[in-house]
Design an enzyme around this catalytic site. Structure first.
Site, mmCIF file in Angstrom:
data_model
loop_
_atom_site.group_PDB
_atom_site.id
_atom_site.type_symbol
_atom_site.label_atom_id
_atom_site.label_comp_id
_atom_site.label_asym_id
_atom_site.label_seq_id
_atom_site.Cartn_x
_atom_site.Cartn_y
_atom_site.Cartn_z
ATOM 1 N N SER A 27 0.813 -1.218 0.000
ATOM 2 C CA SER A 27 0.000 0.000 0.000
ATOM 3 C C SER A 27 0.845 1.266 0.000
ATOM 4 O O SER A 27 0.318 2.378 0.007
ATOM 5 C CB SER A 27 -0.926 0.002 1.230
ATOM 6 O OG SER A 27 -0.164 -0.154 2.415
ATOM 7 N N ASN A 114 -1.967 -2.393 13.498
ATOM 8 C CA ASN A 114 -3.424 -2.209 13.480
ATOM 9 C C ASN A 114 -3.862 -0.955 14.229
ATOM 10 O O ASN A 114 -4.676 -0.184 13.731
ATOM 11 C CB ASN A 114 -4.116 -3.447 14.056
ATOM 12 C CG ASN A 114 -3.839 -4.687 13.227
ATOM 13 O OD1 ASN A 114 -3.279 -4.588 12.135
ATOM 14 N ND2 ASN A 114 -4.227 -5.856 13.727
ATOM 15 N N THR A 159 -39.458 27.768 -9.183
ATOM 16 C CA THR A 159 -39.807 26.412 -8.750
ATOM 17 C C THR A 159 -40.055 25.644 -10.034
ATOM 18 O O THR A 159 -40.548 26.215 -11.014
ATOM 19 C CB THR A 159 -41.059 26.383 -7.862
ATOM 20 O OG1 THR A 159 -42.164 26.901 -8.614
ATOM 21 C CG2 THR A 159 -40.899 27.208 -6.585
ATOM 22 N N HIS A 160 -39.694 24.378 -10.057
ATOM 23 C CA HIS A 160 -39.792 23.573 -11.292
ATOM 24 C C HIS A 160 -39.016 24.213 -12.447
ATOM 25 O O HIS A 160 -39.357 24.009 -13.602
ATOM 26 C CB HIS A 160 -41.255 23.364 -11.709
ATOM 27 C CG HIS A 160 -42.148 22.962 -10.578
ATOM 28 N ND1 HIS A 160 -42.331 21.640 -10.212
ATOM 29 C CD2 HIS A 160 -42.880 23.699 -9.714
ATOM 30 C CE1 HIS A 160 -43.155 21.591 -9.176
ATOM 31 N NE2 HIS A 160 -43.490 22.832 -8.849
ATOM 32 N N SER A 281 -13.826 26.510 -27.122
ATOM 33 C CA SER A 281 -13.990 25.288 -27.901
ATOM 34 C C SER A 281 -12.956 25.292 -29.009
ATOM 35 O O SER A 281 -12.625 26.347 -29.551
ATOM 36 C CB SER A 281 -15.402 25.248 -28.497
ATOM 37 O OG SER A 281 -15.411 24.426 -29.641
ATOM 38 N N LYS A 287 -17.602 30.061 -28.338
ATOM 39 C CA LYS A 287 -17.913 29.402 -27.073
ATOM 40 C C LYS A 287 -17.040 29.868 -25.911
ATOM 41 O O LYS A 287 -15.850 30.100 -26.048
ATOM 42 C CB LYS A 287 -17.720 27.873 -27.213
ATOM 43 C CG LYS A 287 -18.722 27.192 -28.109
ATOM 44 C CD LYS A 287 -20.144 27.212 -27.575
ATOM 45 C CE LYS A 287 -20.333 26.248 -26.433
ATOM 46 N NZ LYS A 287 -20.396 24.862 -26.874
ATOM 47 N N ASN A 289 -16.975 28.085 -22.306
ATOM 48 C CA ASN A 289 -17.609 26.992 -21.575
ATOM 49 C C ASN A 289 -17.332 27.063 -20.079
ATOM 50 O O ASN A 289 -16.196 27.305 -19.671
ATOM 51 C CB ASN A 289 -17.106 25.651 -22.114
ATOM 52 C CG ASN A 289 -17.515 25.438 -23.556
ATOM 53 O OD1 ASN A 289 -18.585 25.885 -23.977
ATOM 54 N ND2 ASN A 289 -16.659 24.778 -24.312
ATOM 55 N N GLU A 294 -18.883 22.714 -14.337
ATOM 56 C CA GLU A 294 -19.251 21.416 -14.915
ATOM 57 C C GLU A 294 -18.429 20.288 -14.278
ATOM 58 O O GLU A 294 -18.944 19.224 -13.956
ATOM 59 C CB GLU A 294 -19.021 21.413 -16.427
ATOM 60 C CG GLU A 294 -20.051 22.205 -17.199
ATOM 61 C CD GLU A 294 -19.721 22.251 -18.674
ATOM 62 O OE1 GLU A 294 -20.248 21.419 -19.415
ATOM 63 O OE2 GLU A 294 -18.918 23.108 -19.086
ATOM 64 N N TYR A 321 -9.459 -6.234 13.336
ATOM 65 C CA TYR A 321 -8.857 -5.736 12.105
ATOM 66 C C TYR A 321 -8.869 -6.808 11.016
ATOM 67 O O TYR A 321 -8.602 -7.976 11.263
ATOM 68 C CB TYR A 321 -7.402 -5.297 12.349
ATOM 69 C CG TYR A 321 -6.712 -4.882 11.063
ATOM 70 C CD1 TYR A 321 -6.837 -3.593 10.572
ATOM 71 C CD2 TYR A 321 -5.991 -5.807 10.300
ATOM 72 C CE1 TYR A 321 -6.249 -3.217 9.373
ATOM 73 C CE2 TYR A 321 -5.399 -5.445 9.099
ATOM 74 C CZ TYR A 321 -5.537 -4.143 8.636
ATOM 75 O OH TYR A 321 -4.956 -3.785 7.438
ATOM 76 N N GLN A 326 -7.285 -1.881 4.513
ATOM 77 C CA GLN A 326 -6.267 -1.159 3.747
ATOM 78 C C GLN A 326 -6.924 -0.412 2.578
ATOM 79 O O GLN A 326 -6.393 0.584 2.097
ATOM 80 C CB GLN A 326 -5.203 -2.139 3.244
ATOM 81 C CG GLN A 326 -4.065 -1.481 2.495
ATOM 82 C CD GLN A 326 -2.872 -2.404 2.378
ATOM 83 O OE1 GLN A 326 -2.233 -2.730 3.370
ATOM 84 N NE2 GLN A 326 -2.590 -2.854 1.168
ATOM 85 N N LYS A 329 -8.064 3.652 2.221
ATOM 86 C CA LYS A 329 -7.239 4.845 2.016
ATOM 87 C C LYS A 329 -7.466 5.541 0.691
ATOM 88 O O LYS A 329 -7.612 6.771 0.653
ATOM 89 C CB LYS A 329 -5.772 4.484 2.200
ATOM 90 C CG LYS A 329 -5.502 4.219 3.657
ATOM 91 C CD LYS A 329 -4.156 3.679 3.936
ATOM 92 C CE LYS A 329 -4.190 2.979 5.272
ATOM 93 N NZ LYS A 329 -5.116 1.808 5.296
HETATM 94 N N1 ARG Z 1 -1.255 -1.307 5.570
HETATM 95 C C1 ARG Z 1 -2.144 -1.801 6.546
HETATM 96 C C2 ARG Z 1 -3.487 -1.068 6.443
HETATM 97 O O1 ARG Z 1 -3.543 -0.099 5.817
HETATM 98 C C3 ARG Z 1 -1.577 -1.600 7.917
HETATM 99 C C4 ARG Z 1 -2.094 -2.550 8.915
HETATM 100 C C5 ARG Z 1 -1.641 -3.911 8.599
HETATM 101 N N2 ARG Z 1 -1.909 -4.839 9.626
HETATM 102 C C6 ARG Z 1 -1.843 -6.129 9.423
HETATM 103 N N3 ARG Z 1 -2.115 -6.882 10.427
HETATM 104 N N4 ARG Z 1 -1.514 -6.653 8.252
HETATM 105 O O2 ARG Z 1 -4.463 -1.498 6.976
#
Ligand code: ARG
Length: 461
Positions: A27, A114, A159-160, A281, A287, A289, A294, A321, A326, A329
């Site tokens: 990650s 964790n 309205t509408h 454009s 144009k 835009n 948008e 956990y 993971q 993120k």
């Molecule tokens: N990269 C992991 C995450 O984002 C960190 C925690 C990993 N823990 C584990 N027991 N493998 O969740």
């Protein structure tokens, strides 16, 4: 395949990780945004371990100095991230041991990735909630300033998407301001639940070391410690809650965008957007835009998508956990980036909108926008509202058939429907008369709008 001695967790493993699995489970390409928070959290953890005599004081000191050096290098862009080391946490820990030797290995005492990652994500999110709150306030101030210039600028209210009743442009802008106030309050409320410390939960059950979690919470600016270790390492409801608040914010900004796009069209022509927020454009020379609104309308979609991703990510997970987490993120990082970029664009664009009062007024005058005022007038003469509504409907039909506005009908025309209509009707058929009549709090009278603006301005003094 990596050399198995690189690993911080491979004591029990007899074969190296498959190269594909290594890449698949890594990650670090995205969780490196947590680095600064990871280091801050580790410094607090090491400080606590030292003060509680869980590790020797000189070890704690060496760890802290090592981490500070790594932080400098990361900030300066002089840090090489390794996918073999999987994630941001193990990259930093491995580098620490590389720099300070054996003492570095003591850092992870009484801690797990964790509780570490849960802490990092909360700190990262807290930081960005504060940024977003600042940006919201900046945008609110821009709105208030613009609104204060338009307490008398009459436009049609819809309205509408049909012309309904006249309002002043400042009132419309202050409606947007109100939406932002609720977005702000939602984020502040969410921040309270984000700002709870998971560290100390360790892997899931807590730790056998005599840690001081409150000290760590104090050092890191958390309001409190999480009460249950299983819950602390596993739930990402705080990230979901943030994404929901971010989705509502983007939904609002998308609605504004839709209005800006309509208003900037030649058919409405209510506003001009600054050139720097538009593009031309490649084929049609005429144009201009409205790309930024948008795109904001479009970007709302990916923020809603992030919310769905996180909800779905969480719904099947047993305590505690799981590696699924993971996956929290990328949507979170993307949501934050999208919201911050959108607010940067709007913070600059909104105060620089050029209103076109003449076109707004013309549109309000064209659409029988004062028909309700005429009905209210008849009610004041003693007629039940439903009857008044019916009579005014017939008068609108009459005016329409002659291509006139209500205010252009003669008194004799009005008398075809009701002889209770007198000369004074013409005052209430004006746009100014219509808005001025709605002077209660929350109404569109210039006086009421001015009062709303002053209330809002007080918040920023
Ligand atoms: N990269 C992991 C995450 O984002 C960190 C925690 C990993 N823990 C584990 N027991 N493998 O969740």
């Amino acid at each position: 395949m990596s050399d198995s001695t690189d690993r911080l967790w491979d004591g029990r493993f007899t074969e190296a990780t498959d190269a594909f699995v290594e890449a698949f489970t890594a990650s670090v390409s995205f969780d490196q945004v947590l680095a600064i928070f990871d280091i801050e959290g580790s410094i607090a953890h090491a400080t606590m371990l030292g003060r509680c005599s869980i590790i020797p004081a000189d070890t704690a000191k060496a760890i802290i100095e090592g981490l500070e050096g790594i932080r400098e290098d990361i900030k300066a862009g002089n840090f090489t991230w390794s996918e073999q080391l999987e994630d941001v946490h193990m990259n930093i820990e491995a580098e620490l041991t590389h720099r300070i030797g054996e003492q570095g290995k003591a850092l992870h005492t009484g801690r797990s990735r964790n509780d570490q990652v849960a802490t990092d994500v909360r700190m990262y999110l807290r930081f960005h909630i504060d940024q977003i709150l600042d940006q919201i306030r900046h945008l609110q101030q821009g709105l208030i300033n613009l609104a204060s210039q338009h307490t008398h600028t009459i436009m049609p209210g819809f309205t509408h998407l049909q012309v309904a009743q006249p309002v002043v442009f400042g009132h419309h802008l202050m409606a947007w301001y109100e939406m932002l106030c609720r977005d702000e309050a939602r984020l502040q409320d969410c921040r309270r639940r984000v700002n709870i410390l998971p560290l100390g939960a360790a892997a899931l059950a807590g730790t056998s070391f005599p840690i001081d979690r409150n000290l760590v919470a104090d050092l890191l600016g958390f309001d409190d410690i999480a009460d249950n270790s299983l819950d602390a390492v596993s739930d990402r409801d705080f990230a979901i809650e943030f994404s929901a608040a971010a989705s509502l914010l983007m939904m609002h900004l998308s609605r504004w965008s839709e209005e800006l796009i309509l208003w900037a069209s030649p058919q409405f022509d209510f506003i001009a957007l600054p050139d720097r927020f538009c593009t031309g454009s490649s084929i049609m020379p005429q144009k201009k835009n409205p790309d930024v609104p948008e795109l904001v309308r479009g970007k709302a979609a990916r923020v809603f998508g992030g919310l769905m991703t996180l909800l779905t990510l969480m719904k099947g997970q047993p305590l505690a956990y799981n590696k699924d987490n993971q996956e929290d993120k990328e949507p979170l990082i993307d949501t934050i980036r999208t919201v911050e970029n959108t607010l940067t664009a709007f913070g600059d664009m909104i105060p620089n909108i050029e209103a076109k009062p003449q076109a707004m007024r013309l549109a309000a005058a064209k659409g029988f926008a004062t028909a309700t005022d005429l009905a209210d007038y008849l009610v004041r003469q003693g007629m039940p509202f439903r009857d008044a509504h019916h009579i005014v409907g017939r008068l609108v039909g009459l005016a329409e058939s002659r291509n006139l506005d209500l205010s252009e009908l003669k008194l004799s025309d009005f008398h075809q429907e009701s002889d209770q209509i007198k000369e004074d009707v013409y005052q209430i058929l004006t746009l100014e008369g219509s808005v001025a009549a709605r002077a209660h709090p929350g109404g569109t009278a210039p006086k009421a709008v001015q009062a709303a603006i002053e209330r809002a301005q007080k918040r920023f003094r």
